[in-house]
Design an enzyme around this catalytic site. Structure first.
Site, PDB file in Angstrom:
ATOM      1  N   GLY A   1       0.854  -1.189   0.000  1.00  0.00           N
ATOM      2  CA  GLY A   1       0.000   0.000   0.000  1.00  0.00           C
ATOM      3  C   GLY A   1       0.884   1.231   0.000  1.00  0.00           C
ATOM      4  N   ARG A   2       0.343   2.348   0.488  1.00  0.00           N
ATOM      5  CA  ARG A   2       1.127   3.597   0.495  1.00  0.00           C
ATOM      6  C   ARG A   2       2.451   3.414   1.220  1.00  0.00           C
ATOM      7  NH1 ARG A   2      -3.784   5.017   2.048  1.00  0.00           N
ATOM      8  NH2 ARG A   2      -5.039   6.401   0.753  1.00  0.00           N
ATOM      9  N   ILE A   3       2.377   2.837   2.426  1.00  0.00           N
ATOM     10  CA  ILE A   3       3.586   2.719   3.244  1.00  0.00           C
ATOM     11  C   ILE A   3       4.535   1.685   2.634  1.00  0.00           C
ATOM     12  CG2 ILE A   3       4.471   2.101   5.547  1.00  0.00           C
ATOM     13  CD1 ILE A   3       1.844   3.305   6.707  1.00  0.00           C
TER      14      ILE A   3
ATOM     15  N   ARG B   1      -2.381  -8.764  -1.381  1.00  0.00           N
ATOM     16  CA  ARG B   1      -3.627  -9.501  -1.594  1.00  0.00           C
ATOM     17  C   ARG B   1      -4.150  -9.334  -3.030  1.00  0.00           C
ATOM     18  NH1 ARG B   1      -8.392  -7.536   2.293  1.00  0.00           N
ATOM     19  NH2 ARG B   1      -7.572  -5.604   1.462  1.00  0.00           N
TER      20      ARG B   1
ATOM     21  N   ARG C   1       0.895  -3.538  12.689  1.00  0.00           N
ATOM     22  CA  ARG C   1       0.234  -3.808  13.953  1.00  0.00           C
ATOM     23  C   ARG C   1       0.824  -5.102  14.505  1.00  0.00           C
ATOM     24  NH1 ARG C   1      -0.888   0.731  13.911  1.00  0.00           N
ATOM     25  NH2 ARG C   1      -2.932   1.737  13.997  1.00  0.00           N
TER      26      ARG C   1
ATOM     27  N   GLU D   1       0.069  -4.028  23.210  1.00  0.00           N
ATOM     28  CA  GLU D   1       0.746  -2.790  23.618  1.00  0.00           C
ATOM     29  C   GLU D   1       0.071  -2.182  24.840  1.00  0.00           C
ATOM     30  OE1 GLU D   1       1.272  -0.136  20.281  1.00  0.00           O
ATOM     31  OE2 GLU D   1       1.967  -1.773  19.039  1.00  0.00           O
TER      32      GLU D   1
ATOM     33  N   HIS E   1       6.384   1.990  19.429  1.00  0.00           N
ATOM     34  CA  HIS E   1       5.407   2.467  18.439  1.00  0.00           C
ATOM     35  C   HIS E   1       5.701   3.927  18.027  1.00  0.00           C
ATOM     36  CE1 HIS E   1       1.160   1.519  16.813  1.00  0.00           C
ATOM     37  NE2 HIS E   1       1.711   2.463  16.058  1.00  0.00           N
TER      38      HIS E   1
ATOM     39  N   GLY F   1       6.228   4.925  14.885  1.00  0.00           N
ATOM     40  CA  GLY F   1       5.976   5.087  13.443  1.00  0.00           C
ATOM     41  C   GLY F   1       5.702   6.503  12.949  1.00  0.00           C
TER      42      GLY F   1
HETATM   43  C1  GLV Z   1      -0.337   4.523  13.774  1.00  0.00           C
HETATM   44  O1  GLV Z   1       0.002   3.438  14.145  1.00  0.00           O
HETATM   45  C2  GLV Z   1      -1.389   4.769  12.827  1.00  0.00           C
HETATM   46  O2  GLV Z   1      -2.141   3.834  12.523  1.00  0.00           O
HETATM   47  O3  GLV Z   1      -1.517   5.896  12.339  1.00  0.00           O
END
Ligand code: GLV
Length: 318
Positions: free
Chosen positions: A156-158, A179, A238, A267, A285, A287
């Protein structure tokens, strides 16, 4: 003014805008909302701006017969803490903040790849504990990532932003699992037929799929078994996309070289067995943890709320 519950404090610039446009209640804690709080919020507010871990489960939403709240404007791209189907059944719109955090999250993936492969966490611990006896040619050898193959799970984007960094920045070959068919990954990249193919071929695996019931334990014991002994596993999505217990067993048995984790199954609980391992890098976390990124995410949530209450097209409906 519409009554808005903000579940956790956001950057000041965002809080100011929200306070100017809404009757804001801010929860005085950094802890996630319980399911009871979520249900009560749906009764008491016109809108909620929730975030990671807030308990908008099917149960919490289903309990409320006629919610006053009509929009959950989530702060963050991941919304696995919100049951979108249950929300839709009650006429509640859900939005998120994609885009604003793509590069920042991809950067953390690169940091984890480098930290794990070049043993940065271990090295830092060595220096801080006074155990470093000096440089020598075979001290703390790791894996060079240039020319290696990265396997991205979820394009995806990331995933695409990670592919770009790996290819353009580090000369890595890119293979991936997704997918659906991805026509253009942005850089030369090969979509392989199965998850197992990617797990088997790559020197570094990066998990970048959204958390959801469909991706729960996608990286299970069998997927981990497919990895090569010198390979590394990185997760910026996640925690529950990986079977954490299976990963710990794999690392303990030395069946892969190491891992870099930004996310965990429960978490903020990080198992002691994971903390005891030297070949894992553990981040809390991080990110999206850049000030301007969090401000931009907040402003996206504001835009979603504004559009919704103005009766306009909501930009980031999920
Ligand atoms: C961070 O984990 C988000 O989903 O933006």
């Amino acid at each position: 003014m519409k009554r808005l519950l903000v579940s956790r404090a956001l950057p000041d610039s965002v809080m100011q805008v929200l306070r100017a446009e809404f009757d804001v209640t801010l929860r005085p804690t950094t802890q996630p909302m319980s399911e009871d709080e979520a249900s009560a919020a749906l009764m008491g507010y016109d809108a909620v701006l929730p975030t990671l871990g807030d308990g908008f489960t099917a149960d919490a939403i289903g309990r409320v017969d006629e919610p006053r709240c009509k929009i959950l404007a989530n702060f963050g791209v991941g919304y696995n803490h919100i049951d979108v189907g249950a929300a839709a059944a009650k006429g509640i719109t859900v939005t998120n903040t994609p885009g604003a955090l793509t590069d920042a999250t991809a950067d953390i993936a690169m940091m984890l790849i480098l930290m794990a492969a070049r043993r940065a966490g271990e090295g830092e611990r060595m220096v801080r504990s006074g155990q470093w006896t000096g440089w020598h040619p075979v001290q703390m050898l790791g894996m060079h990532i240039g020319g290696k193959t990265v396997g991205i799970i979820g394009m995806g984007r990331i995933g695409k932003a990670i592919a770009k960094r790996c290819h353009d920045g580090f000369g890595m070959d890119v293979v991936f699992h997704n997918r659906s068919n991805v026509a253009d990954a942005g850089v030369p990249a090969k979509q392989l037929g199965s998850l197992a193919d990617v797990m088997t071929i790559a020197d570094v695996i990066v998990v970048a799929v959204p958390g959801s019931p469909e991706t729960y334990h996608l990286i299970d014991a069998a997927a981990l078994k497919a990895m090569q002994p010198h390979a590394y596993l990185v997760n910026i999505s996640r925690g529950d996309v990986i079977d954490e217990a299976a990963l710990i067993a794999t690392l303990q048995a030395g069946e892969i070289a190491g891992a870099g984790l930004d996310v965990y199954e429960q978490e903020p609980h990080v198992p002691d067995t994971l903390k005891a391992l030297d070949n894992v890098v553990l981040l809390p976390h991080l990110g999206t943890n850049a000030e301007e990124v969090r401000a931009n995410m907040g402003m996206m949530a504001v835009e979603n709320l504004r559009a919704f209450f103005n009766g306009a097209q909501v930009p980031n409906r999920v």
